[in-house]
Design a protein around this motif. Structure first.
Motif, mmCIF file in Angstrom:
data_model
loop_
_atom_site.group_PDB
_atom_site.id
_atom_site.type_symbol
_atom_site.label_atom_id
_atom_site.label_comp_id
_atom_site.label_asym_id
_atom_site.label_seq_id
_atom_site.Cartn_x
_atom_site.Cartn_y
_atom_site.Cartn_z
ATOM 1 N N GLU A 557 0.831 -1.207 0.000
ATOM 2 C CA GLU A 557 0.000 0.000 0.000
ATOM 3 C C GLU A 557 0.862 1.252 0.000
ATOM 4 N N GLU A 558 0.329 2.293 -0.620
ATOM 5 C CA GLU A 558 0.999 3.583 -0.559
ATOM 6 C C GLU A 558 0.838 4.152 0.850
ATOM 7 N N PRO A 559 1.817 4.909 1.330
ATOM 8 C CA PRO A 559 1.693 5.508 2.667
ATOM 9 C C PRO A 559 0.421 6.344 2.779
ATOM 10 N N LYS A 560 -0.209 6.252 3.940
ATOM 11 C CA LYS A 560 -1.441 7.009 4.142
ATOM 12 C C LYS A 560 -1.139 8.499 4.258
ATOM 13 N N LYS A 561 -2.070 9.273 3.760
ATOM 14 C CA LYS A 561 -1.961 10.729 3.860
ATOM 15 C C LYS A 561 -2.143 11.159 5.312
ATOM 16 N N VAL A 562 -1.217 11.965 5.814
ATOM 17 C CA VAL A 562 -1.296 12.497 7.173
ATOM 18 C C VAL A 562 -1.597 13.993 7.084
ATOM 19 N N PHE A 563 -2.558 14.441 7.852
ATOM 20 C CA PHE A 563 -2.957 15.849 7.777
ATOM 21 C C PHE A 563 -3.567 16.288 9.103
ATOM 22 N N GLU A 564 -3.804 17.594 9.227
ATOM 23 C CA GLU A 564 -4.440 18.131 10.424
ATOM 24 C C GLU A 564 -5.945 17.899 10.371
#
Length: 622
Positions: A557-564
């Motif tokens: 899997e592609e790395p998960k998007k991390v956000f605020e």
């Protein structure tokens, strides 16, 4: 006279023959008992081990001290020595050893050092015997499963009691010749007969996995300020229980015997004894019954306006604004109550109940643990449509955790309803096998086709639905969350603010090796949803098991998007849901939707770091 004499001699000879040949052994024992004193040597109790041989309960040597008052030459000196070494009152000891009895127990659980100190003072009439004391390697670990023994080494609860006949050793003794009043004869002999160790019980428990589970249960209990937390892990292919933990618990090496009520409560194995309303985890069984009876399939669609009217009563979906039009698998992912009400009512009372009974609901599983209870269902004759509808999504029915776990395992293992078991084998120290636990199929409950479909659908729940917090990167996980309301003790209504948060999960989803049920009873420190409280703990356990087993990744899997985390507070519910969907976030809704409600609280908090696939809790106001 001659005949009388002959008769008397015949009688005497007959009596002698009877005493020698018929009653001889019994009289020899009685004679030996009069002219000898024996001190028991307790046979060592067998060990309890995990499946890999790690010792969970064993024994250590201890000593009991006895006195024969008639053999004590200087009672005051002896009392001073004993009181000094044992830390007991001088007057108390002197009174005991002055009693006119042949033998009396002074103290138990002495160490070898204490015995040496006593004998170094050249006291007479004092004797000791070797005994064994139970010791639990990890203290507060599997407490309700292992159980404990009494001071004499006999099992009182748990495995210790259930398998006491195997575990207990054969006692030996020390036999000393004495005179008529119990004094040891100087020229007498002392005989020592060694005891024999009991058999060793090997559980199906894996110590490493049990440790992962115990840590997760303790964390869930403490962080959620819950009434209790528990988890059971089983091999769905065999029924072998791999881990079972609950919190709060107690230390088996420091048993709270002075508080009997507390001890009884903590000793209860709630996973097998207590019943509870399962909520949405029960939907797995309803879905399987619907598929098995041909009521639902891949193409089935349902419309959810947020409620159903049954018998004139409005029964809400958990999402009161409704899910709209959705496919069967989407309805399972969304845990839509309307879909499961439709299935239950559609298959009908008899097929629904026949299916549930086939799954073992309202029937003990036969697990080899003490105190197993069984589920509770409304009598078939008393069922109303409104009851059938509620049963479909896990209300108006009660189950034990082991019962629900075993039933769900049959849904995902190809259809075999198994008898769960926790003892792998029982062996003597010489390696002789006395008992072997094995897979037992009670019956087949669903087809291979239904089982395969359900595995895929439940994997979708973790990938796309409320089970997102149970995901483990690179691996296929299936499962179902549950959040059930609790009822008042008198049964007159809902106990507001009290819930049971659960997650039922399995891995790998395509060929399950482990299935678990994680339960948090009455979380009170914030969220109470199974998707937020229990699913993340299941993910931790699965990840640790995967690393422990050294499994290779199934999915790249592609790395998960991390956000605020966006700030949703003050926004309309419609706007908030739009933002969550744009960020690939799943949500649980807390509160009654009326018109365009406003978000008043959110978890995680605005500005906190989140990844896509997180589950967000939204609390709304009118």
């Amino acid at each position: 006279m001659v005949l009388l004499i002959i008769f008397l001699f015949v009688g005497i000879i007959a009596k002698l023959i009877y005493l020698q040949l018929v009653d001889g052994k019994r009289l020899q024992v009685l004679a030996a008992d009069q002219w000898a004193r024996d001190i028991p040597v307790i046979g060592e109790r067998g060990d309890i081990k995990d499946v890999n041989g790690n010792i969970l309960a064993d024994t250590k040597t201890g000593y009991s001290l006895y006195a024969r008052p008639n053999s004590i030459k200087d009672k005051e000196k002896t009392a001073r020595v004993l009181s000094g070494v044992l830390g007991l009152d001088f007057g108390y000891i002197l009174e005991k050893i002055s009693k006119k009895v042949s033998e009396i127990t002074i103290s138990k659980k002495l160490t070898a050092e204490q015995i040496s100190m006593i004998y170094a003072n050249d006291v007479t009439g004092i004797y000791y015997s070797q005994n064994v004391q139970r010791e639990y390697t990890y203290g507060d670990f599997l407490s309700s499963v292992l159980g404990f023994t009494n001071i004499d080494g006999s099992g009182q609860t748990g495995i210790e009691l259930l398998y006491d006949e195997y575990l207990k050793g054969k006692n030996g003794y020390i036999l000393t010749e004495t005179d008529l009043v119990g004094r040891e004869i100087d020229t007498g002999k002392t005989y020592y007969v060694k005891g024999a160790k009991g058999a060793n019980v090997y559980l199906t428990i894996d110590y490493a996995i049990q440790r992962f589970v115990q840590n997760a249960v303790n964390e869930a209990y403490e962080s959620n300020k819950a009434k209790s937390a528990s988890c059971i892990v089983m091999n769905p292919k065999t029924g072998a229980i791999v881990a079972l933990a609950q919190s709060p618990s107690f230390n088996l090496n420091d048993i709270p015997r002075n508080d009997v009520a507390k001890l009884l409560e903590l000793s209860k194995n709630t996973v097998v004894s207590n019943v509870y309303e399962p909520g949405s985890t029960f939907k797995v069984l309803t879905a399987a019954i619907g598929m098995e009876n041909g009521f639902v399939n891949d193409g089935t669609r349902v419309y959810c306006p947020g409620y159903r009217i049954v018998d004139g009563k409005r029964i809400k979906c958990w999402r009161t604004i409704g899910h709209g039009s959705q496919k069967f698998n989407e309805a399972v992912e969304n845990s839509c109550n309307c879909m499961f009400m439709d299935i239950a009512l559609g298959v009908g009372k008899d097929k629904l109940y026949d299916g549930l009974i086939n799954f073992g609901i309202n029937e003990k599983t036969g697990v080899n643990l003490l105190g197993e209870g069984s589920g509770i269902m409304i009598s078939r004759d008393l069922l109303k449509n409104v009851d059938i509808a509620r049963i479909g999504f896990g209300q108006a029915v009660a189950v034990t955790a082991i019962e629900l776990l075993t039933a769900t395992a049959s849904v995902i293992n190809g259809g075999e309803l198994l008898t769960p078991y926790i003892v792998d084998r029982i062996e003597t120290d010489d390696g002789e096998t006395l008992f072997k636990g094995e897979k037992k199929i009670r019956r087949n409950v669903v087809s291979q086709k239904t089982s395969e479909k359900m595995r895929t659908i439940l994997e979708g729940v973790v990938n796309n639905g409320g089970g997102k917090n149970a995901k483990v990167d690179g691996f296929r996980i299936g499962g179902k969350t549950g959040t059930a309301q609790k009822y008042l003790p008198d049964g007159r209504g809902i106990d507001r603010g009290k819930y049971v948060a659960t997650f039922m999960g399995f891995c790998p989803a395509d060929d399950p090796e482990y299935i678990l049920l994680f339960i948090v009873d009455e979380p009170s420190a914030g969220p109470y949803y199974g998707s937020i409280v229990s699913a993340p703990q299941a993910a931790k356990i699965f990840e640790q098991i995967i690393n422990y087993k050294g499994w290779k990744k199934q999915i790249e899997e592609e790395p998960k998007k991390v956000f605020e985390m966006p700030d949703l507070i003050g926004l309309s519910l419609t706007k908030a849901i739009t933002i969550l969907k744009e960020n690939n976030l799943y949500y649980e809704l807390d509160g009654e939707y009326v018109g365009d409600s406003i978000v008043k609280e959110q978890i995680p908090a605005p500005g906190s770091s989140v990844t896509e696939d997180n589950v967000v809790l939204i609390r709304i106001s009118e």
